[in-house]
Scaffold this active site. Structure first.
Site, mmCIF file in Angstrom:
data_model
loop_
_atom_site.group_PDB
_atom_site.id
_atom_site.type_symbol
_atom_site.label_atom_id
_atom_site.label_comp_id
_atom_site.label_asym_id
_atom_site.label_seq_id
_atom_site.Cartn_x
_atom_site.Cartn_y
_atom_site.Cartn_z
ATOM 1 C CB SER A 277 -0.871 -0.018 1.246
ATOM 2 O OG SER A 277 -1.276 1.291 1.576
ATOM 3 C CE LYS A 283 -4.038 -3.760 3.415
ATOM 4 N NZ LYS A 283 -4.961 -2.698 3.050
ATOM 5 C CD GLU A 290 -7.976 -7.122 -3.956
ATOM 6 O OE1 GLU A 290 -8.784 -6.212 -3.706
ATOM 7 O OE2 GLU A 290 -6.787 -7.068 -3.641
#
Ligand code: ARG
Length: 457
Positions: A277, A283, A290
């Protein structure tokens, strides 16, 4: 510029109309198929005495030259041409003169585009089949690697019963196997030759459609010329196959996303297939999984687009049909790009059997096994179900699990419980006892692996 199709009109069209009409920006990817198709057509015309052998030879070597120059980049596709068919014919005629002008005898762009599209999709279908095969193999290898890991199986995303992680993975392999079957079946219907249908009604020339089909590796010809130029079922069908395949990939990726979250931690995706991130340094995001899930939407959209384009079309060819290619190419590209990421992502994925086991230990997923144990001791199933439920409630109140509820407390609920209950509700035993064919028991998992191995080889 005067058009090749300049007949009754003066062939002068508005620039915006030309741009709107043109398909070369997307159909130029079929240049190989267009050239191969034209070479076979010339060969057939010569065999039938419709054009001379010399003309056919000039056409074929001219086409070979064009192909070589396109491959090497020496010849650039002209974006102002209407489509790839016009482009190839135009360059050929520039290069070899009148013989080039004879190539379009006994054919039309209507059967030519249907031919090119089928040839192109036949190749893409083969490529897709081999990608799905590699995906199934990658999943199968993970199943073998983690064959004995126990995890909670879920219904309603609630822990339900203990299963082998490998069993869950093999479920996806079975789906991929059906995807391969579906694509292979679709390929049979793609692999039928429309060439020779001409504009719509066939031709007055003594063509040999079967010979031309054979040269191009088709297994049959379209038996009705109107159907030959109007049919796009094969493209719809391919989009259908790709939609189902993508649905499978998407469900799998959804699980990978869940399993790699801190809430589960059943798997770890390799750093190569995750992203960080820009603001949260801790992260590790499963972007690839996804995106695969996300791209499923556009593949479904492509299917809907083509179905809708075709639904009101009178026979035979209508220009609306030019829209078929963008939809199908978009879907094929999307699925291939998903597969190319999915396969190495699976290969590099690590499972965490320790975390799976801890999750399996909390959630009372052996409650069914406790009930089954009581049934074997003589209790009717409904009563056994009730006792097992009471045992779970007892544990929940006091923060215990079925495995460490003392025998006296079991006996308070049901006299039939003996010391052997603990072995019966031990998680690995619960799995081992699932002996029914296709169940999660180790023998069944072995049998599935054997079956998949032989089907994939
Ligand atoms: N570019 C057209 C297509 O993709 C080729 C066929 C055109 N035929 C015609 N009669 N306008 O469908």
């Amino acid at each position: 510029m005067a058009k090749m199709w300049q007949g009754v009109t003066d062939g002068v069209t508005a620039k915006v109309a030309d741009d709107f009409n043109s398909s070369i920006s997307f159909d130029s990817r079929m240049f190989r198929e267009d050239i191969t198709g034209s070479a076979a057509h010339a060969k057939m015309l010569a065999k039938q005495g419709i054009i001379t052998r010399e003309d056919a030879e000039a056409i074929i070597s001219g086409l070979e030259g064009i192909l070589a120059d396109l491959e090497s980049g020496k010849l650039k596709i002209d974006p102002d041409c209407e489509d790839i068919h016009m482009f190839v014919e135009q360059v050929l005629t520039e290069r070899i003169g009148d013989a080039g002008r004879r190539l379009h005898t006994a054919r039309s762009r209507n059967d030519q585009v249907a031919l090119d599209f089928r040839l192109y999709l036949r190749g893409e279908t083969d490529a897709l089949i081999s990608l799905v095969k590699s995906a199934a193999e990658a999943v199968l290898e993970k199943a073998e690697e983690y064959k004995t890991a126990v995890m909670p199986g879920y219904t309603h995303l609630q822990r339900a019963q203990p299963i082998l992680f490998s069993h869950q993975l093999l479920a996806y392999c079975m789906m991929f196997l059906r995807d391969i079957d579906r694509l292979s079946d679709c390929r049979r219907r793609i692999n039928v030759s429309p060439i020779g249908s001409c504009a719509l009604a066939g031709t007055t020339y003594p063509t040999d459609r079967r010979y031309e089909a054979e040269l191009l590796g088709f297994s049959d010809i379209c038996l009705n010329s109107i159907d030959g130029v109007s049919d796009r079922d094969f493209a719809v069908e391919l989009l259908g196959c790709l939609s189902v395949l993508q649905m499978h990939l998407s469900r799998f990726c959804e699980e990978l996303i869940l399993w790699s979250s801190w809430e589960f931690r059943f798997i770890e995706l390799s750093d190569e297939f995750t992203t960080g991130s820009s603001i949260m340094p801790q992260k590790k995001n499963p972007d690839m999984a996804e995106l695969i899930r996300g791209k499923t939407g556009r593949v479904y959209g492509d299917l809907m687009a083509l179905l809708t384009t075709l639904k009101g079309l009178p026979l035979a060819y209508n220009k609306d049909m030019q829209e078929d290619k963008e939809a199908v190419f978009d879907a094929v590209d999307a699925v291939k790009s998903c597969m190319n990421v999915f396969i190495p992502m699976i290969k590099n994925m690590r499972a965490r059997p320790d975390n799976m086991l801890s999750a399996a230990q909390t959630g009372f997923i052996n409650a069914t096994d406790l009930a089954d144990y009581l049934v074997r001791k003589g209790l009717p199933f409904r009563s056994a179900y009730k006792v097992a439920g009471q045992a779970v409630a007892k544990c929940q109140k006091t923060g215990r699990i079925l495995e460490n509820l003392p025998l006296e407390e079991y006996k308070e609920l049901c006299e039939l419980v003996e010391g052997d209950v603990y072995g019966e509700i031990e998680l690995m035993n619960c799995v081992k006892k699932r002996i029914s064919e296709g169940g999660t028991g180790p023998d069944s998992v072995d049998a599935q692996i054997k079956y998949l191995r032989s089907r994939l080889s």
